[in-house]
Design a protein around this motif. Sequence first.
Motif, PDB file in Angstrom:
ATOM      1  N   ILE B 110       0.836  -1.209   0.000  1.00 62.25           N
ATOM      2  CA  ILE B 110       0.000   0.000   0.000  1.00 62.25           C
ATOM      3  C   ILE B 110       0.870   1.258   0.000  1.00 62.25           C
ATOM      4  O   ILE B 110       0.570   2.231  -0.690  1.00 62.25           O
ATOM      5  CB  ILE B 110      -0.972  -0.008   1.209  1.00 62.25           C
ATOM      6  N   LEU B 111       1.971   1.206   0.731  1.00 62.67           N
ATOM      7  CA  LEU B 111       2.883   2.358   0.732  1.00 62.67           C
ATOM      8  C   LEU B 111       3.788   2.357  -0.494  1.00 62.67           C
ATOM      9  O   LEU B 111       4.109   3.397  -1.068  1.00 62.67           O
ATOM     10  CB  LEU B 111       3.786   2.316   1.979  1.00 62.67           C
ATOM     11  N   GLY B 112       4.228   1.154  -0.896  1.00 57.03           N
ATOM     12  CA  GLY B 112       5.299   1.036  -1.901  1.00 57.03           C
ATOM     13  C   GLY B 112       4.824   1.271  -3.318  1.00 57.03           C
ATOM     14  O   GLY B 112       5.529   1.897  -4.112  1.00 57.03           O
ATOM     15  N   PHE B 113       3.623   0.787  -3.649  1.00 60.86           N
ATOM     16  CA  PHE B 113       3.174   0.936  -5.030  1.00 60.86           C
ATOM     17  C   PHE B 113       3.038   2.404  -5.450  1.00 60.86           C
ATOM     18  O   PHE B 113       3.615   2.811  -6.463  1.00 60.86           O
ATOM     19  CB  PHE B 113       1.866   0.170  -5.278  1.00 60.86           C
ATOM     20  N   PRO B 114       2.307   3.210  -4.656  1.00 66.59           N
ATOM     21  CA  PRO B 114       2.208   4.620  -5.046  1.00 66.59           C
ATOM     22  C   PRO B 114       3.580   5.288  -5.133  1.00 66.59           C
ATOM     23  O   PRO B 114       3.824   6.098  -6.028  1.00 66.59           O
ATOM     24  CB  PRO B 114       1.372   5.251  -3.923  1.00 66.59           C
ATOM     25  N   THR B 115       4.479   4.911  -4.224  1.00 64.99           N
ATOM     26  CA  THR B 115       5.811   5.514  -4.238  1.00 64.99           C
ATOM     27  C   THR B 115       6.550   5.143  -5.525  1.00 64.99           C
ATOM     28  O   THR B 115       7.133   6.004  -6.190  1.00 64.99           O
ATOM     29  CB  THR B 115       6.605   5.039  -3.018  1.00 64.99           C
ATOM     30  N   TYR B 117       5.268   4.246  -8.331  1.00 59.61           N
ATOM     31  CA  TYR B 117       4.595   4.899  -9.450  1.00 59.61           C
ATOM     32  C   TYR B 117       5.005   6.362  -9.530  1.00 59.61           C
ATOM     33  O   TYR B 117       5.348   6.875 -10.606  1.00 59.61           O
ATOM     34  CB  TYR B 117       3.082   4.782  -9.269  1.00 59.61           C
ATOM     35  N   PHE B 118       5.015   6.995  -8.365  1.00 57.71           N
ATOM     36  CA  PHE B 118       5.409   8.409  -8.297  1.00 57.71           C
ATOM     37  C   PHE B 118       6.816   8.594  -8.852  1.00 57.71           C
ATOM     38  O   PHE B 118       7.076   9.490  -9.660  1.00 57.71           O
ATOM     39  CB  PHE B 118       5.326   8.872  -6.834  1.00 57.71           C
ATOM     40  N   ILE B 134      15.567   5.762  -1.592  1.00 57.94           N
ATOM     41  CA  ILE B 134      14.854   4.536  -1.203  1.00 57.94           C
ATOM     42  C   ILE B 134      15.848   3.408  -0.900  1.00 57.94           C
ATOM     43  O   ILE B 134      15.649   2.595   0.001  1.00 57.94           O
ATOM     44  CB  ILE B 134      13.890   4.103  -2.341  1.00 57.94           C
ATOM     45  N   TYR B 188       8.790  -1.107   7.872  1.00 56.21           N
ATOM     46  CA  TYR B 188       9.906  -0.161   7.846  1.00 56.21           C
ATOM     47  C   TYR B 188      11.189  -0.845   7.359  1.00 56.21           C
ATOM     48  O   TYR B 188      11.948  -0.288   6.567  1.00 56.21           O
ATOM     49  CB  TYR B 188      10.073   0.383   9.262  1.00 56.21           C
ATOM     50  N   LEU B 191      10.475  -2.162   3.333  1.00 60.04           N
ATOM     51  CA  LEU B 191       9.810  -1.305   2.345  1.00 60.04           C
ATOM     52  C   LEU B 191      10.615  -1.124   1.040  1.00 60.04           C
ATOM     53  O   LEU B 191      10.051  -1.222  -0.048  1.00 60.04           O
ATOM     54  CB  LEU B 191       9.480   0.048   2.989  1.00 60.04           C
ATOM     55  N   PRO B 192      11.940  -0.889   1.111  1.00 61.53           N
ATOM     56  CA  PRO B 192      12.692  -0.720  -0.145  1.00 61.53           C
ATOM     57  C   PRO B 192      12.567  -1.921  -1.071  1.00 61.53           C
ATOM     58  O   PRO B 192      12.536  -1.781  -2.290  1.00 61.53           O
ATOM     59  CB  PRO B 192      14.139  -0.559   0.328  1.00 61.53           C
ATOM     60  N   ARG B 220      -9.718   7.815 -13.189  1.00 62.76           N
ATOM     61  CA  ARG B 220      -8.377   7.506 -12.687  1.00 62.76           C
ATOM     62  C   ARG B 220      -8.272   6.118 -12.053  1.00 62.76           C
ATOM     63  O   ARG B 220      -7.363   5.356 -12.322  1.00 62.76           O
ATOM     64  CB  ARG B 220      -7.983   8.528 -11.629  1.00 62.76           C
ATOM     65  N   LEU B 224      -6.041   3.013 -13.223  1.00 61.98           N
ATOM     66  CA  LEU B 224      -5.054   2.418 -12.321  1.00 61.98           C
ATOM     67  C   LEU B 224      -5.217   0.913 -12.267  1.00 61.98           C
ATOM     68  O   LEU B 224      -4.254   0.161 -12.441  1.00 61.98           O
ATOM     69  CB  LEU B 224      -5.239   3.036 -10.925  1.00 61.98           C
ATOM     70  N   ILE B 228      -2.631   0.081 -15.338  1.00 66.15           N
ATOM     71  CA  ILE B 228      -1.304   0.141 -14.715  1.00 66.15           C
ATOM     72  C   ILE B 228      -1.009  -1.107 -13.877  1.00 66.15           C
ATOM     73  O   ILE B 228       0.022  -1.748 -14.052  1.00 66.15           O
ATOM     74  CB  ILE B 228      -1.185   1.421 -13.860  1.00 66.15           C
TER      75      ILE B 228
ATOM     76  N   PHE C  30      -0.716   9.856  -4.388  1.00 64.71           N
ATOM     77  CA  PHE C  30       0.519   9.113  -4.605  1.00 64.71           C
ATOM     78  C   PHE C  30       1.742   9.911  -4.168  1.00 64.71           C
ATOM     79  O   PHE C  30       2.694   9.376  -3.606  1.00 64.71           O
ATOM     80  CB  PHE C  30       0.654   8.691  -6.076  1.00 64.71           C
ATOM     81  N   THR C  33       1.990   9.803  -0.481  1.00 72.43           N
ATOM     82  CA  THR C  33       2.466   8.501  -0.027  1.00 72.43           C
ATOM     83  C   THR C  33       3.978   8.375  -0.190  1.00 72.43           C
ATOM     84  O   THR C  33       4.674   7.859   0.687  1.00 72.43           O
ATOM     85  CB  THR C  33       1.776   7.374  -0.816  1.00 72.43           C
TER      86      THR C  33
END
Lengths: 368, 312, 284
Positions: B110-115, B117-118, B134, B188, B191-192, B220, B224, B228, C30, C33
Amino acid sequence: MTGTEIARDRKAAVSVRSLSKTFGQGEYAITALDSVELDILENEFFTLLGPSGCGKTTLLRLIAGFELPTNGSISLQDQDITDKPPHRRPINTVFQNYALFPHMTVAENIGFGLRMLGRPTAEIKQTTERMLALVQLEAMAGRRTDQLSGGQQQRVALARALAPAPKVLLLDEPLAALDLKLRKSMQIELKSLQAETGITFVFVTHDQEEALTMSDRIAVMKSGKILQIGTPRDIYDRPTHRFVADFIGDINILEGTVEHTDGDLATVRLKDGTRVSAHLGTASARSGDVSVAIRPENVRLASTGETPTLTGILENIVYFGAATNLHLRLGTGEEMVIRNPGAVDEGRYQPGATIGAILQPELIRVLE
Amino acid sequence: MSGREPQSALAAAIEQNKRTERVTRAWLLAPALTIILAISILPLGITVVYSFLTPGTYGGVTWEFSTDSYVQFLFQRDIFDDTLVFNSAYVSIFLRSIGLALGATLGALILGFPTAYFIATKPREQRNIWLFLITLPFWTNLLIRTYAMLLIIRDEGIINIMLMKAGIISSPLTILYTDTAVFIGLIYSFLPFMVLPIYASLEKLDFSLVEAGYDLYANRLKVLFHVIVPLAKPGIVAGCILVFIPGLGAYITPELLGGGKKLMIGNMIAMQFGASRNWPFGSAAALILMALVILVLLLNALAARRGASNNG
Amino acid sequence: MADPTTAMPASAQPRQRRRLVRDLKAMPGFTATAWLCIVTLYLPILVLIAFSFNENRSVVLWTGFSLDWYAKALENDGIRNAAWVSVKIALFATVISTIAATMAALATTRTKKFAGQGLVYGIINQPLMIPEIVTAIATLSLFALVKKVTGLTGIGYLMLAHAAFCIPFAYMPIRARLETMTLTLEQAAADLYAPPLKVFTLVTLPLLGPGIVAGAMLAFVVSLDDVIITLMIAGPGETTLPIYILGAIRRGITPEINAVSTILVAVSVLLVMLLFLVQRRMQR
């Protein structure tokens, strides 16, 4: 004078006998070279010409010693070098992407071969300077190779390969990475360098124009085989194979049947009944269905009152400065191109008009 | 005759080249393979043997065959009548570990995918900086990172202090030494591992597809999930495996943040080689953990193969 | 000067259009996040570093800047010994694993494809694929057996164990470097009369240099940071810095630990940043 006649006068620098190379095994095996026979003469500028995948680079790599052949032999001035590793062959290579050592200066690159041969330092220095002068890069001696332009890198590669004074210099599409203008000037430079040094050059290219301008002799290759060896004029004016004729320049090919032969000359009846006489050359077909070929520039427009060899309907006119191409649809249904020097009278030559063409009989060839 | 001789010389040269290459290769591979085989793979064999032995009194093993270690995993032997009674203690540790690792995987996703993608939508120069940021924690000591996490989530840590100063809570939240702490710690720590493979698959994605998606779906969320996510699936799967496996075998995180009370498999195994001194049982537990890991990898390989054959 | 009324829309228009395109790619939340990830990853470490400079004994309240804890940490014999053990082991493991990994990388990239290549990759990467705790107890079992049979003790066991798990880390960048280095350069050297050994020492090795340096740095960092395997195997007097820190944390939190931890983090970060620079140079 044909290619084989030259071969009799001069000594061979590189002789290749029934050379074959197969990559892979079993059903995945690919034959890159198929029983190639070749003599490259001393002091010759020899070109291996063909489309990509024809085996020209493989042949070059076998001569250089980067790979061992599956079969056959290679000799250098009558010495068998087939199984010698590359560092024991007095042959140097100019690589397609130059392969300059990025961790050495220009001068160190050029001196590398001589250092490996264990030549005295003074000689290395002297030869390096001479080579730098030869390729006009004296000012660049201390530079890193990645600080040079493409053309300059090309020259360093050349100087590096020439410095140990090899018996044969192999050049693997060395001009492919340069832009057109630079390529043209390097073609001339290479040619004069070859004349100056007297070293045998074996040049690989897929560019037919390059091959024609630079070479003493050309071998045209296809699918691991050599189709024709000869001087540029042999190859251009007297192609023996349909592939050679097609690959080099533009050509008109017409189908016909041999009616009778008289020495080198054959009388061929084209599909519309017209009879033309064509040179047989080395063609083995002495009867039956054959293809005959003639270059567009060897066909001219019939002037008024002249009896044309063939007639056709004009379909298209393409003007490009020095010449005009006229595309005819013949009575046989085949297409023929006439290259007329300069422009044509546009009032007279309009698409749809019936045009007469005259084929110069001495320049019609029968193909294999 | 003269034609045959050079041919056999050539054949000999080809054979000689092949032999030289084989010998060179063998010598070049020898040190690395010897070290890893002797110090990393051979011990696994010993572990298998140990798991079938009887524990020694002061650690180590007694060379007596026994399947007790595996039996002990599920049952307790009644001291009076020697019958086997089901014992859920160890099974529940495994289930807890699997649950925590799965939870952490989901959290990291949940944290990693948006990151990821960003980062993938950033210009090239900025991407490298983000990727470096990262990756950097991965190369710093996991123990120290976990300790640092402990510092901020404990009762007197800055999170509680800030929340109390802001007036949101009146007494400190107890996070440390709970499952929540282990859960946060696992996310924590790993995550990387989630961000990098997802980024790698998104980096190759042609974002004009996303724009084309707006023509077709116009929304959107739909773009997604319909465009994506399917394209990034290999990266998502790789990321989940890379988080789940080390999460399952985690030692430091539950040790520090779970306070040694909330055990995970890793701590339980380590304990058998320390205070509890039951090496055969520890070996058996380690092998069961390894079997779980191999199972996950096999399932993934199977799914990948099926995916490939479906496409072909 | 251009007329501002006509200059304005001309410069504003492309910017607006660009933002529209970026908007299409962006997903709501995003960006937030991504920043949350960075904060999560860095905040704890930054707090730890900050409090290592706190003058007060408290690790809660900031009272003022001071280097006292660093001085205390550096004077502490336990920490100094542990640091020395860590460096000794890491240096040994780095040298052994880098040599072994370089040789293996040459074998897997500079000879023709061979049967069993997949198995070789599998063996080399094996330490990465198995949970560390499993490797740790398995290695402990082997070493216990060897110790019992031979009676040999000492730090050598730890060094060997570290060398083993460092090999895949050293192998990765070296192999990557060899794969991007075209064989043509080596062929060019052979073509210019360099015998195989000279080709290796004059061309392959110098060009591989950055890859070897990168591999060695990774191996060093990985060895320096190891906890689990070291914890299980280390005998008395073989306490490495991470093991010392773990013991100290169990005894209670002190600013001194923060100071040592900061030093260890700084060493890793410096090495990795250096590595980053080396790799950027490699790409050129």
